[in-house]
Design a protein around this motif. Structure first.
Motif, mmCIF file in Angstrom:
data_model
loop_
_atom_site.group_PDB
_atom_site.id
_atom_site.type_symbol
_atom_site.label_atom_id
_atom_site.label_comp_id
_atom_site.label_asym_id
_atom_site.label_seq_id
_atom_site.Cartn_x
_atom_site.Cartn_y
_atom_site.Cartn_z
ATOM 1 N N THR A 35 0.715 -1.141 0.140
ATOM 2 C CA THR A 35 -0.146 -0.063 -0.011
ATOM 3 C C THR A 35 0.875 1.160 0.031
ATOM 4 N N PHE A 36 1.824 1.479 0.904
ATOM 5 C CA PHE A 36 2.707 2.456 0.827
ATOM 6 C C PHE A 36 3.631 2.761 -0.521
ATOM 7 N N SER A 37 3.950 1.674 -1.078
ATOM 8 C CA SER A 37 4.472 1.791 -2.396
ATOM 9 C C SER A 37 3.495 2.176 -3.644
ATOM 10 N N ILE A 38 2.220 1.783 -3.540
ATOM 11 C CA ILE A 38 1.489 2.316 -4.436
ATOM 12 C C ILE A 38 1.001 3.722 -4.257
ATOM 13 N N VAL A 39 0.738 3.865 -3.043
ATOM 14 C CA VAL A 39 0.306 5.600 -2.535
ATOM 15 C C VAL A 39 1.696 6.187 -3.076
ATOM 16 N N LYS A 40 3.004 5.688 -2.642
ATOM 17 C CA LYS A 40 3.820 6.606 -3.078
ATOM 18 C C LYS A 40 4.265 6.999 -4.764
ATOM 19 N N GLN A 41 3.962 5.812 -5.464
ATOM 20 C CA GLN A 41 3.861 6.027 -7.059
ATOM 21 C C GLN A 41 2.864 6.911 -7.547
ATOM 22 N N ALA A 42 1.635 6.782 -6.674
ATOM 23 C CA ALA A 42 0.432 7.721 -7.247
ATOM 24 C C ALA A 42 0.902 9.034 -6.787
ATOM 25 N N LEU A 43 1.571 9.462 -5.752
ATOM 26 C CA LEU A 43 1.965 10.725 -5.418
ATOM 27 C C LEU A 43 2.826 11.224 -6.583
ATOM 28 N N ALA A 44 3.784 10.506 -6.909
ATOM 29 C CA ALA A 44 5.030 10.753 -7.966
ATOM 30 C C ALA A 44 4.143 11.347 -9.188
ATOM 31 N N HIS A 45 3.204 10.611 -9.563
ATOM 32 C CA HIS A 45 2.330 11.099 -10.713
ATOM 33 C C HIS A 45 1.136 11.893 -10.492
ATOM 34 N N GLY A 46 1.145 12.429 -9.377
ATOM 35 C CA GLY A 46 -0.016 13.375 -9.218
ATOM 36 C C GLY A 46 -1.296 12.996 -8.957
ATOM 37 N N CYS A 47 -1.655 11.651 -8.715
ATOM 38 C CA CYS A 47 -2.833 10.867 -8.622
ATOM 39 C C CYS A 47 -3.291 10.797 -7.310
ATOM 40 N N PHE A 48 -2.708 11.175 -6.221
ATOM 41 C CA PHE A 48 -3.288 11.072 -5.017
ATOM 42 C C PHE A 48 -2.991 12.319 -4.136
ATOM 43 N N PRO A 49 -4.056 12.866 -3.041
ATOM 44 C CA PRO A 49 -3.742 13.834 -2.270
ATOM 45 C C PRO A 49 -2.197 14.091 -1.560
ATOM 46 N N ARG A 50 -1.688 14.981 -1.503
ATOM 47 C CA ARG A 50 -0.276 15.331 -0.734
ATOM 48 C C ARG A 50 -0.438 14.635 0.770
ATOM 49 N N VAL A 51 0.265 13.502 1.134
ATOM 50 C CA VAL A 51 0.486 13.146 2.431
ATOM 51 C C VAL A 51 2.117 12.968 2.783
ATOM 52 N N LYS A 52 2.037 12.927 3.839
ATOM 53 C CA LYS A 52 3.587 12.895 4.734
ATOM 54 C C LYS A 52 4.138 11.653 4.127
ATOM 55 N N VAL A 53 5.320 11.580 3.439
ATOM 56 C CA VAL A 53 6.189 10.273 3.465
ATOM 57 C C VAL A 53 7.325 10.480 4.094
ATOM 58 N N VAL A 162 -11.941 6.523 -7.310
ATOM 59 C CA VAL A 162 -12.692 7.821 -7.644
ATOM 60 C C VAL A 162 -11.788 8.826 -7.205
ATOM 61 N N ILE A 163 -11.339 8.663 -5.916
ATOM 62 C CA ILE A 163 -10.430 9.816 -5.168
ATOM 63 C C ILE A 163 -9.086 9.993 -6.091
ATOM 64 N N MET A 164 -8.468 8.828 -6.564
ATOM 65 C CA MET A 164 -7.540 9.113 -7.647
ATOM 66 C C MET A 164 -7.557 9.930 -8.753
ATOM 67 N N TYR A 165 -8.728 9.481 -9.522
ATOM 68 C CA TYR A 165 -9.049 10.116 -10.795
ATOM 69 C C TYR A 165 -9.517 11.742 -10.466
ATOM 70 N N VAL A 166 -10.229 12.043 -9.358
ATOM 71 C CA VAL A 166 -10.815 13.044 -9.273
ATOM 72 C C VAL A 166 -9.573 14.157 -8.904
ATOM 73 N N TRP A 167 -8.537 13.609 -7.969
ATOM 74 C CA TRP A 167 -7.553 14.478 -7.699
ATOM 75 C C TRP A 167 -6.590 14.565 -8.835
ATOM 76 N N HIS A 168 -6.540 13.649 -9.515
ATOM 77 C CA HIS A 168 -5.641 13.704 -10.955
ATOM 78 C C HIS A 168 -6.152 14.822 -12.120
#
Length: 444
Positions: A35-53, A162-168
């Motif tokens: 889960t951490f890895s997927i979220v980190k990749q989504a953050l790198a592509h601008g597909c997830f809200p900014r969270v602390k890593v 839905v969250i990833m699509y809307v944020w992107h």
């Protein structure tokens, strides 16, 4: 006989319990890491809200910890465990998730074999048939279990999709707006040295995601306010996929427009383990690199063949080691790497040797460094007057004629995600007492 069986079951209860607990721990760690890895990749592509890593290793960039996601996983695990009536429903939910992951992995593997490895079609066909025959047999068996607990992973996956699509979508529209609305240099030059306003003492740090051009928040700011700082620096903070960026290579400084405009751009580069320190240290390093840039720029102009040489030429030159002329005409080399590129030239700032800064650099025996000294003194006075951090806050809203789903996604879901994600002021460690938010509304 029954007594023997009962005694045997009781004797192996605790060993089985220990093994099952250990297996659950291993499985949970795998789930958390994935889960951490997927979220980190989504953050790198601008597909997830900014969270602390949080990066936990100096050697491996993949070893990360995301506190917010960890709490979400805990809440979901408790909800799933407490919400199901029996163990069979939990097993159905787990089986549905595993089978779908297997199918997705197989389809991705087929694409890799065709597009990346360029395998022969017979090999691809054999792999596809053997894999899908087995996996579709499992898939059709779990379809009948969807109403018995298998719907849970589908609902969770749909919510995250839905969250990833809307944020992107919202992030992409904001970036396109900034790119299309950025101010041209012709507009800046047309305002004159005072930018058509009162230039008050101080330094304004305008934060932007654009590494080139003037961001639209600057034009919005000076259009609605009657004054701007004597020195304006557009700050672009970039996080690179490396462990750390050396201090001497962290800042890239360039000038925008003529010298008497006193407008600069600074690109600050950080590795994933570098921390954006508190504003005092960041301001000091930025100002030191800005002063060094002014001195190097003066020396570069002093090395030109004529007094008409300008850093704002249209040709691109690369000077890995700049040879500078001293007063007696001999050459010395400074430990500086330059890149001059079009109208807003960029210079990687590295401190020159002590003997360079103490010499008066002349071009054709006439030009001195008096201008450089005056501008450095001017920067010092502006810094003493105060530093203000200016952040853009572009609000994306749906047009009035938009359909219901677009209004729901943009005006409610994206707006909610913007409120709960980390703000830029927190990421940049900007103090609230010197923070100025410039808001804009953009309709999509």
């Amino acid at each position: 006989m029954l007594f023997i069986i009962f005694s045997f079951a009781e004797s192996i209860y605790w060993p089985v319990f220990v093994v099952a607990t250990a297996a659950a721990i291993v499985a949970s760690q795998a789930t958390i890491t994935a889960t951490f890895s997927i979220v980190k990749q989504a953050l790198a592509h601008g597909c997830f809200p900014r969270v602390k890593v949080v990066y936990t290793s100096k050697k491996f960039a993949g070893q990360i910890y995301i506190p917010d996601i960890n709490w979400i996983l805990m809440i979901l695990c408790i909800a799933v465990t407490a919400g199901f009536e029996n163990q069979n429903q939990i097993g159905n939910a787990y089986g549905t998730a595993v089978v779908i992951v297997m199918l997705v992995t197989t389809f991705l593997m087929i694409l890799i074999m065709i597009l990346v490895w360029r395998c022969h079609w017979i090999l691809v066909l054999a792999f596809t048939c053997l894999s899908l025959i087995v996996e579709f047999s499992y898939f059709f068996s779990v379809i009948f279990k969807v109403d018995q607990g298998g719907w849970v992973p589908l609902v969770i996956a749909g919510a995250f999709l839905v969250i990833m699509y809307v944020w992107h979508y919202g992030t992409l529209k904001r970036y396109e707006f900034e790119m299309h609305s950025k101010v041209s240099m012709a507009w800046i030059l047309g305002l004159g040295p005072s930018l058509g306003l009162v230039r008050v003492p101080g330094i304004g740090l305008v934060y932007t995601e654009l590494a080139s051009g003037v961001p639209p928040i600057f034009s919005h700011f000076i259009t609605n306010l009657p004054a701007i700082h004597s020195v304006v620096v557009f700050v672009c903070v970039k996080y690179l996929p490396v462990y750390t960026v050396p201090e001497e290579e962290r800042f890239l400084v360039k000038r925008i427009g003529p010298k008497n405009y006193h407008i600069f751009r600074c690109v600050a580069r950080y590795g994933y383990k570098d921390l954006h320190k508190k504003d005092d240290e960041f301001e000091k390093k930025l100002f030191d690199n800005l002063s060094t840039f002014v001195k190097l720029e003066s020396m570069m102009e002093g090395c030109s063949d004529s007094d008409e040489y300008s850093l704002y030429g249209q040709e691109t030159e690369l000077l890995p080691r700049a040879g500078l002329l001293n007063n007696n005409g001999s050459t010395f080399s400074s430990n500086v790497e330059f890149t001059i590129n079009s109208i807003d030239s960029i210079v990687q700032v590295r401190s020159p040797p002590p003997h360079v800064s103490n010499n008066t650099v002349r071009s054709s025996g006439q030009v001195s460094s008096q201008t450089e000294i005056d501008e450095v003194e001017f920067l010092n006075n502006c810094r003493d007057a105060g530093v203000v951090h200016i952040l853009g806050n572009t609000v994306v809203i749906a047009r009035r004629d938009s359909n219901f789903f677009k209004k729901l996604a943009v005006d409610y879901i994206y707006a909610f995600l913007r409120k709960i994600c980390r703000e830029n002021s927190v990421i940049f460690n900007v103090p609230h007492e010197s923070l100025l938010n410039v808001g804009q509304i953009f309709s999509v």
